[in-house]
Design an enzyme around this catalytic site. Sequence first.
Site, PDB file in Angstrom:
ATOM      1  N   LYS A 190      -5.962  -5.977  15.846  1.00 32.33           N
ATOM      2  CA  LYS A 190      -5.166  -5.097  16.724  1.00 32.33           C
ATOM      3  C   LYS A 190      -5.260  -5.595  18.168  1.00 32.33           C
ATOM      4  CE  LYS A 190      -3.773  -2.220  13.660  1.00 32.33           C
ATOM      5  NZ  LYS A 190      -2.386  -2.242  13.271  1.00 32.33           N
ATOM      6  N   ARG A 200     -14.891  13.001  16.292  1.00 37.05           N
ATOM      7  CA  ARG A 200     -13.657  12.206  16.378  1.00 37.05           C
ATOM      8  C   ARG A 200     -12.518  13.078  16.881  1.00 37.05           C
ATOM      9  NH1 ARG A 200     -16.871   8.996  15.850  1.00 37.05           N
ATOM     10  NH2 ARG A 200     -17.076   7.232  14.433  1.00 37.05           N
ATOM     11  N   SER A 251      -4.903   0.937  17.737  1.00 34.96           N
ATOM     12  CA  SER A 251      -5.929   1.857  17.276  1.00 34.96           C
ATOM     13  C   SER A 251      -7.015   2.032  18.329  1.00 34.96           C
ATOM     14  CB  SER A 251      -6.540   1.275  16.002  1.00 34.96           C
ATOM     15  OG  SER A 251      -7.728   1.939  15.688  1.00 34.96           O
ATOM     16  N   ASN A 253       0.833  -1.208   0.000  1.00 35.99           N
ATOM     17  CA  ASN A 253       0.000   0.000   0.000  1.00 35.99           C
ATOM     18  C   ASN A 253       0.871   1.264   0.000  1.00 35.99           C
ATOM     19  OD1 ASN A 253      -2.550   1.266   0.038  1.00 35.99           O
ATOM     20  ND2 ASN A 253      -2.371   1.650   2.246  1.00 35.99           N
ATOM     21  N   TYR A 278     -10.632  -6.016  11.555  1.00 40.02           N
ATOM     22  CA  TYR A 278      -9.446  -5.148  11.642  1.00 40.02           C
ATOM     23  C   TYR A 278      -9.140  -4.821  13.108  1.00 40.02           C
ATOM     24  CZ  TYR A 278      -6.824  -0.800  11.888  1.00 40.02           C
ATOM     25  OH  TYR A 278      -5.905   0.159  12.235  1.00 40.02           O
ATOM     26  N   THR A 315      -9.903   1.855  17.706  1.00 40.32           N
ATOM     27  CA  THR A 315     -11.011   0.933  17.375  1.00 40.32           C
ATOM     28  C   THR A 315     -11.078  -0.240  18.348  1.00 40.32           C
ATOM     29  OG1 THR A 315      -9.632  -0.275  15.833  1.00 40.32           O
ATOM     30  CG2 THR A 315     -11.115   1.319  14.863  1.00 40.32           C
ATOM     31  N   TYR A 357      -3.688   4.862  18.381  1.00 39.96           N
ATOM     32  CA  TYR A 357      -3.893   6.114  17.644  1.00 39.96           C
ATOM     33  C   TYR A 357      -5.381   6.422  17.584  1.00 39.96           C
ATOM     34  CZ  TYR A 357       0.462   4.522  15.244  1.00 39.96           C
ATOM     35  OH  TYR A 357       1.708   4.048  14.901  1.00 39.96           O
ATOM     36  N   PHE A 358      -5.723   7.687  17.659  1.00 42.85           N
ATOM     37  CA  PHE A 358      -7.097   8.093  17.397  1.00 42.85           C
ATOM     38  C   PHE A 358      -7.218   8.347  15.886  1.00 42.85           C
ATOM     39  CE2 PHE A 358      -9.646   7.806  21.211  1.00 42.85           C
ATOM     40  CZ  PHE A 358      -8.692   7.148  21.984  1.00 42.85           C
TER      41      PHE A 358
HETATM   42  P1  NAD Z   1      -0.355   2.474   5.366  1.00 40.40           P
HETATM   43  O1  NAD Z   1      -1.128   1.485   4.590  1.00 40.40           O
HETATM   44  O2  NAD Z   1      -0.105   3.809   4.774  1.00 40.40           O
HETATM   45  O3  NAD Z   1       1.055   1.867   5.805  1.00 40.40           O
HETATM   46  C1  NAD Z   1       1.203   0.509   6.151  1.00 40.40           C
HETATM   47  C2  NAD Z   1       2.400  -0.020   5.393  1.00 40.40           C
HETATM   48  O4  NAD Z   1       2.587  -1.391   5.749  1.00 40.40           O
HETATM   49  C3  NAD Z   1       2.242   0.045   3.878  1.00 40.40           C
HETATM   50  O5  NAD Z   1       3.348   0.720   3.309  1.00 40.40           O
HETATM   51  C4  NAD Z   1       2.184  -1.415   3.443  1.00 40.40           C
HETATM   52  O6  NAD Z   1       2.777  -1.610   2.168  1.00 40.40           O
HETATM   53  C5  NAD Z   1       2.950  -2.100   4.566  1.00 40.40           C
HETATM   54  N1  NAD Z   1       2.618  -3.506   4.802  1.00 40.40           N
HETATM   55  C6  NAD Z   1       1.394  -4.061   5.002  1.00 40.40           C
HETATM   56  N2  NAD Z   1       1.508  -5.378   5.192  1.00 40.40           N
HETATM   57  C7  NAD Z   1       2.825  -5.679   5.129  1.00 40.40           C
HETATM   58  C8  NAD Z   1       3.574  -6.877   5.241  1.00 40.40           C
HETATM   59  N3  NAD Z   1       2.994  -8.069   5.442  1.00 40.40           N
HETATM   60  N4  NAD Z   1       4.931  -6.820   5.093  1.00 40.40           N
HETATM   61  C9  NAD Z   1       5.560  -5.630   4.862  1.00 40.40           C
HETATM   62  N5  NAD Z   1       4.888  -4.469   4.756  1.00 40.40           N
HETATM   63  C10 NAD Z   1       3.536  -4.486   4.884  1.00 40.40           C
HETATM   64  O7  NAD Z   1      -1.108   2.636   6.786  1.00 40.40           O
HETATM   65  P2  NAD Z   1      -0.871   3.726   7.919  1.00 40.40           P
HETATM   66  O8  NAD Z   1      -2.021   4.650   7.899  1.00 40.40           O
HETATM   67  O9  NAD Z   1       0.496   4.252   7.849  1.00 40.40           O
HETATM   68  O10 NAD Z   1      -1.030   2.812   9.192  1.00 40.40           O
HETATM   69  C11 NAD Z   1       0.088   2.263   9.842  1.00 40.40           C
HETATM   70  C12 NAD Z   1      -0.381   1.415  11.016  1.00 40.40           C
HETATM   71  O11 NAD Z   1      -1.149   2.218  11.896  1.00 40.40           O
HETATM   72  C13 NAD Z   1      -1.271   0.256  10.571  1.00 40.40           C
HETATM   73  O12 NAD Z   1      -0.938  -0.866  11.348  1.00 40.40           O
HETATM   74  C14 NAD Z   1      -2.655   0.750  10.911  1.00 40.40           C
HETATM   75  O13 NAD Z   1      -3.513  -0.314  11.203  1.00 40.40           O
HETATM   76  C15 NAD Z   1      -2.394   1.601  12.139  1.00 40.40           C
HETATM   77  N6  NAD Z   1      -3.404   2.641  12.336  1.00 40.40           N
HETATM   78  C16 NAD Z   1      -3.650   3.533  11.315  1.00 40.40           C
HETATM   79  C17 NAD Z   1      -4.636   4.503  11.491  1.00 40.40           C
HETATM   80  C18 NAD Z   1      -4.934   5.482  10.374  1.00 40.40           C
HETATM   81  O14 NAD Z   1      -6.009   6.094  10.387  1.00 40.40           O
HETATM   82  N7  NAD Z   1      -4.055   5.688   9.412  1.00 40.40           N
HETATM   83  C19 NAD Z   1      -5.360   4.579  12.690  1.00 40.40           C
HETATM   84  C20 NAD Z   1      -5.054   3.667  13.708  1.00 40.40           C
HETATM   85  C21 NAD Z   1      -4.080   2.699  13.522  1.00 40.40           C
HETATM   86  N1  UDP Z   2     -17.495   9.968   7.455  1.00 33.61           N
HETATM   87  C1  UDP Z   2     -18.368  10.615   6.604  1.00 33.61           C
HETATM   88  N2  UDP Z   2     -18.126  10.543   5.264  1.00 33.61           N
HETATM   89  C2  UDP Z   2     -17.081   9.866   4.733  1.00 33.61           C
HETATM   90  C3  UDP Z   2     -16.180   9.221   5.611  1.00 33.61           C
HETATM   91  C4  UDP Z   2     -16.417   9.286   6.965  1.00 33.61           C
HETATM   92  O1  UDP Z   2     -19.335  11.227   7.050  1.00 33.61           O
HETATM   93  O2  UDP Z   2     -16.942   9.833   3.507  1.00 33.61           O
HETATM   94  C5  UDP Z   2     -17.722  10.060   8.899  1.00 33.61           C
HETATM   95  C6  UDP Z   2     -17.852   8.703   9.567  1.00 33.61           C
HETATM   96  O3  UDP Z   2     -19.196   8.289   9.528  1.00 33.61           O
HETATM   97  C7  UDP Z   2     -17.369   9.015  10.982  1.00 33.61           C
HETATM   98  C8  UDP Z   2     -16.328  10.119  10.772  1.00 33.61           C
HETATM   99  O4  UDP Z   2     -16.584  10.656   9.490  1.00 33.61           O
HETATM  100  O5  UDP Z   2     -18.422   9.537  11.723  1.00 33.61           O
HETATM  101  C9  UDP Z   2     -14.887   9.627  10.823  1.00 33.61           C
HETATM  102  O6  UDP Z   2     -14.765   8.505   9.946  1.00 33.61           O
HETATM  103  P1  UDP Z   2     -13.378   7.826   9.605  1.00 33.61           P
HETATM  104  O7  UDP Z   2     -13.683   6.622   8.791  1.00 33.61           O
HETATM  105  O8  UDP Z   2     -12.445   8.838   9.059  1.00 33.61           O
HETATM  106  O9  UDP Z   2     -12.799   7.422  11.046  1.00 33.61           O
HETATM  107  P2  UDP Z   2     -13.355   6.364  12.136  1.00 33.61           P
HETATM  108  O10 UDP Z   2     -14.835   6.312  12.047  1.00 33.61           O
HETATM  109  O11 UDP Z   2     -12.713   5.087  11.812  1.00 33.61           O
HETATM  110  O12 UDP Z   2     -12.928   6.933  13.445  1.00 33.61           O
END
Ligand code: NAD
Ligand code: UDP
Length: 338
Positions: free
Chosen positions: A154, A232, A126, A37, A150, A128, A178-179
């Site tokens: 976690k 959020r 997360s 990704n 998902y 979540t 993370y939020f």
């Molecule tokens: P992202 O997809 O941008 O980055 C994740 C990276 O991991 C990617 O570059 C992907 O190629 C790599 N990857 C996935 N599976 C792999 C594997 N098996 N081997 C090697 N590389 C692999 O996502 P992000 O937003 O940077 O998120 C990073 C972490 O934080 C994730 O674990 C995600 O679940 C967690 N997280 C993200 C958010 C968010 O909103 N972005 C919120 C809470 C938690």
């Molecule tokens: N949301 C929305 N339109 C979109 C994407 C998200 O109204 O196209 C709303 C969603 O219903 C939630 C908030 O935005 O109430 C945050 O959503 P997101 O998926 O970014 O984060 P999460 O719900 O996982 O915290």
Amino acid sequence: MEKFALVTGGMGYIGSHTSVALIEAGYQVVVLDNLDNSSEKVLTGIESITGQTPHFAHTDLRDVDAVLEVFNEYPITSVIHTAGLKSVEESVTNPSKYYENNIGSTITLVKAMQTAGVSTLVFSSSATVYSSSSKPPFDENAKTFPTNPYGMSKYIIEQIMADMALADSKWRLGILRYFNPVGAHPSGKIGESPSGVPNNLMPYLMQVAIGKLEKLPIYGDDYETPDGTCIRDYVHVVDLARGHLAALEFLENKNGVHFWNLGTGKGTSVLELVKEVEKVIEKPIPIEMKQRRKGDIPIVFADVAKASSQLSWQAKYSIEKMCADHWKWQKHYSDSRQ
Ligand code: NAD
Ligand code: UDP
């Protein structure tokens, strides 16, 4: 001894910003990513911000031999584990993919760490994992109950890490919940690159702002919140990146497993975020009211007291800055694809 961090998923959104923060703090960084990704171009972005290109292992974290080779090649002293799949929606339709990738890769990683004698690990968890029956703000002891595969992946990894710490006191484990990470590096050189139509609010908003998508669907305006839309806790990705450094510093003197929320402690509604983006782009965002999205919790924000007291970490950046920096990246990102 030189500090040498392995950043799994370091080409991704959070991993790339964390790699920048580590390099700027004097760490040597090796990024391990399978580019599922992300793209190798991120290395150029990191290089142009820091003046250093991290070492890069184009490796799948589930490949035991390849991961061991990375530990053999570099004198790694700590690991930031951000690699993982992160789409809630996809996890519901393809749960085994999520359990296999997220949990499988974590198990490979900790086995390799054991073999290599590395015991410091910071994991991307997360908000979540929290139960919708908990009352916001969520502190780290709030009830957990993930409602999708998902979130469950976690939660299971958190449990594995807690059991590892119980079994062997040498582990130094940090779990960061993370939020809602948003924003981008203020240089506009690295940021989030969602593939396909984004599921999350901020990237969707940005694609409407740039004209790639027509209008923003708002999933519900009849919640019990001041304007009826969900609330959020958005946190700037650069603040989040600093949180990883703070966790690593804490773990230098402490073993065991430690949990921290990373958020601002403040809530922003969907409509408030739309208004903030409108201010930055200086034009209205077309919106469309839709039915509630299944599984959404009305109000989510963090109690950040623990990260503040234990890590001396606090989010610095405002919602305005998050929107402005995300927009700067969005424009750069769109331009680079024309
Ligand atoms: P992202 O997809 O941008 O980055 C994740 C990276 O991991 C990617 O570059 C992907 O190629 C790599 N990857 C996935 N599976 C792999 C594997 N098996 N081997 C090697 N590389 C692999 O996502 P992000 O937003 O940077 O998120 C990073 C972490 O934080 C994730 O674990 C995600 O679940 C967690 N997280 C993200 C958010 C968010 O909103 N972005 C919120 C809470 C938690
Ligand atoms: N949301 C929305 N339109 C979109 C994407 C998200 O109204 O196209 C709303 C969603 O219903 C939630 C908030 O935005 O109430 C945050 O959503 P997101 O998926 O970014 O984060 P999460 O719900 O996982 O915290």
